[in-house]
Design an enzyme around this catalytic site. Structure first.
Site, mmCIF file in Angstrom:
data_model
loop_
_atom_site.group_PDB
_atom_site.id
_atom_site.type_symbol
_atom_site.label_atom_id
_atom_site.label_comp_id
_atom_site.label_asym_id
_atom_site.label_seq_id
_atom_site.Cartn_x
_atom_site.Cartn_y
_atom_site.Cartn_z
ATOM 1 C CD1 TRP A 34 1.346 18.436 -26.166
ATOM 2 C CD2 TRP A 34 2.496 20.187 -25.497
ATOM 3 N NE1 TRP A 34 0.824 18.684 -25.003
ATOM 4 C CE2 TRP A 34 1.533 19.792 -24.641
ATOM 5 C CE3 TRP A 34 3.141 21.320 -25.206
ATOM 6 C CZ2 TRP A 34 1.405 20.440 -23.415
ATOM 7 C CZ3 TRP A 34 3.338 21.925 -24.112
ATOM 8 C CH2 TRP A 34 2.095 21.535 -23.167
ATOM 9 C CG ASP A 42 11.270 13.607 -24.914
ATOM 10 O OD1 ASP A 42 10.221 13.980 -25.039
ATOM 11 O OD2 ASP A 42 11.778 12.587 -24.456
ATOM 12 C CG ASP A 75 3.664 17.897 -22.079
ATOM 13 O OD1 ASP A 75 3.322 18.478 -20.840
ATOM 14 O OD2 ASP A 75 2.981 17.139 -22.537
ATOM 15 C CE LYS A 104 3.771 17.323 -17.835
ATOM 16 N NZ LYS A 104 2.676 16.561 -18.748
ATOM 17 N N GLY A 106 4.964 13.054 -29.462
ATOM 18 C CA GLY A 106 5.091 14.214 -30.599
ATOM 19 C C GLY A 106 3.412 14.608 -30.869
HETATM 20 N N1 SAM Z 1 4.053 16.558 -25.135
HETATM 21 C C1 SAM Z 1 4.553 15.193 -25.407
HETATM 22 C C2 SAM Z 1 3.387 14.807 -26.513
HETATM 23 O O1 SAM Z 1 2.383 15.558 -26.831
HETATM 24 O O2 SAM Z 1 3.629 13.580 -27.156
HETATM 25 C C3 SAM Z 1 4.293 14.461 -24.220
HETATM 26 C C4 SAM Z 1 5.325 14.583 -23.257
HETATM 27 S S1 SAM Z 1 5.588 13.407 -21.969
HETATM 28 C C5 SAM Z 1 4.292 13.799 -20.904
HETATM 29 C C6 SAM Z 1 7.077 14.161 -21.108
HETATM 30 C C7 SAM Z 1 8.222 14.031 -21.901
HETATM 31 O O3 SAM Z 1 9.527 14.556 -21.216
HETATM 32 C C8 SAM Z 1 8.790 12.583 -22.095
HETATM 33 O O4 SAM Z 1 8.635 11.891 -23.381
HETATM 34 C C9 SAM Z 1 9.923 12.476 -21.334
HETATM 35 O O5 SAM Z 1 11.061 11.616 -22.250
HETATM 36 C C10 SAM Z 1 10.428 13.963 -21.624
HETATM 37 N N2 SAM Z 1 11.544 14.362 -20.660
HETATM 38 C C11 SAM Z 1 11.608 14.357 -19.191
HETATM 39 N N3 SAM Z 1 12.981 14.623 -18.783
HETATM 40 C C12 SAM Z 1 13.432 15.206 -20.108
HETATM 41 C C13 SAM Z 1 14.837 15.779 -20.121
HETATM 42 N N4 SAM Z 1 15.633 15.916 -19.025
HETATM 43 N N5 SAM Z 1 15.183 16.409 -21.233
HETATM 44 C C14 SAM Z 1 14.117 15.803 -22.418
HETATM 45 N N6 SAM Z 1 13.093 15.368 -22.188
HETATM 46 C C15 SAM Z 1 12.633 15.082 -20.987
#
Ligand code: SAM
Length: 227
Positions: free
Chosen positions: A38, A65, A118, A175, A36
Site C-alpha cells: 500500500w 506495523d 489494512d 479493512k 509495504g
Molecule cells: N497493506 C499491507 C501491504 O500492502 O503490504 C499489508 C497489510 S497485512 C494484510 C496486515 C498487517 O496488519 C500485518 O502486517 C500485521 O502485522 C498488521 N497488524 C495487525 N495488527 C496490528 C497492530 N495491532 N498494530 C500494528 N500492525 C498490526
C-alpha cells in the site's frame, strides 16, 4: 512490482474513487503497512501529479506495523515508519511525532488528510473472536482519525472536475472482517462521516469476509466521546 498483492486492493479503491482517494501533496497514515504494498501504491499516486509541472508538494506517508517494512519500501522518498502495536498509545504518539517531523517541523501540527488501515490480526478461525479483533483495530483507527484528520474543507477550485463537479475524496479507509458486530460499527461511522460505503475490491478473495469501509466528509465538531 509491488512487495505484496494487497497493493492491488488499494489501486482498485483509488480507481473506484476516480483518483480522489490519494492525491499529490497529501499527508497519509498507513496502519498495518508491512510489508509495504500500500505504501508503494500510495507513493506512486503522490508522485503522479508532481511530474506534470504542477508541483503541489510531495506528500508524506507514515506507516505503522508490528512487522518491518520491506527495505525497498522503507527507503522510498517521503516515507517514514513506526514499528509497534498500533493499539498501544505510546506507539500512536510516535506516529503523531513522525507525522509532525515528516511535515517539516510540524507546521500546522500533525494534521492528516487520509487514514488508511489494512490492519488484520492473526486469525483464530473463530468467527466471533476474529470479528471482535477486527472491530478493535477499526475502533483504534477511527479514534486516531477523529483526533488527527484535518477538518473537511469545501472542495477548492483545483479539486473541481472539468464540469465543476465536486471531487472531495474519502479520508478514512479501513479493512474489516464482516461479523455480527459490523452493522453497529457502521452506524458509528455514519455519526462521524457524511459518506460511509462498504467496498469489496475484486482483488480481495471472494470467500474472505474482509472488505473496506470508505468514509468521506468528516462531520464538523463531532469528536470522540460525544456520542
Ligand atoms: N497493506 C499491507 C501491504 O500492502 O503490504 C499489508 C497489510 S497485512 C494484510 C496486515 C498487517 O496488519 C500485518 O502486517 C500485521 O502485522 C498488521 N497488524 C495487525 N495488527 C496490528 C497492530 N495491532 N498494530 C500494528 N500492525 C498490526
Amino acid at each position: 512490482p509491488f512487495v505484496s498483492r494487497s497493493a492491488f486492493k488499494l489501486v482498485e479503491l483509488q480507481q473506484k474513487s476516480r483518483g480522489t482517494l490519494i492525491r499529490p501533496g497529501m499527508c497519509i497514515v498507513d496502519l498495518g503497512a508491512a510489508p509495504g504494498g500500500w505504501v508503494q501504491a500510495a507513493a506512486r499516486e503522490l508522485a503522479a501529479g508532481t511530474s506534470k509541472g504542477k508541483r503541489k508538494g510531495n506528500g508524506v506517508i507514515v506507516g505503522v506495523d508490528l512487522l518491518p517494512l520491506s527495505s525497498e519500501v522503507a527507503s522510498l522518498d517521503g516515507v517514514s515508519f513506526v514499528r509497534g502495536d498500533f493499539l498501544d498509545p505510546v506507539v500512536q504518539a510516535q506516529v503523531v511525532a513522525a507525522l509532525a517531523e515528516a511535515r517539516e517541523g510540524g507546521k500546522g501540527g500533525a494534521q492528516v488528510d487520509l487514514v488508511l488501515s489494512d490492519m488484520l490480526a492473526n486469525l483464530s478461525g473463530n468467527n466471533f473472536r476474529d470479528g471482535q479483533l477486527s472491530i478493535d483495530l477499526c475502533e483504534a483507527a477511527l479514534a486516531f482519525a477523529l483526533d488527527n484528520l484535518a477538518p473537511s474543507k469545501p472542495p477548492s477550485a483545483d479539486s473541481q472536475g472539468a464540469k465543476g463537479k465536486k471531487k472531495r475524496g474519502p479520508s478514512l479507509v479501513m479493512k474489516c472482517l464482516q461479523s455480527s458486530l459490523s452493522p453497529a460499527f457502521q452506524d458509528l461511522l455514519k455519526e462521524h462521516f457524511e459518506g460511509v460505503a462498504w467496498s469489496k475490491p475484486s482483488s480481495s478473495r471472494p470467500e474472505s469476509r474482509e472488505g473496506y469501509w470508505v468514509c468521506s466528509g468528516l462531520k464538523a465538531k463531532k469528536r470522540r466521546g460525544q456520542d
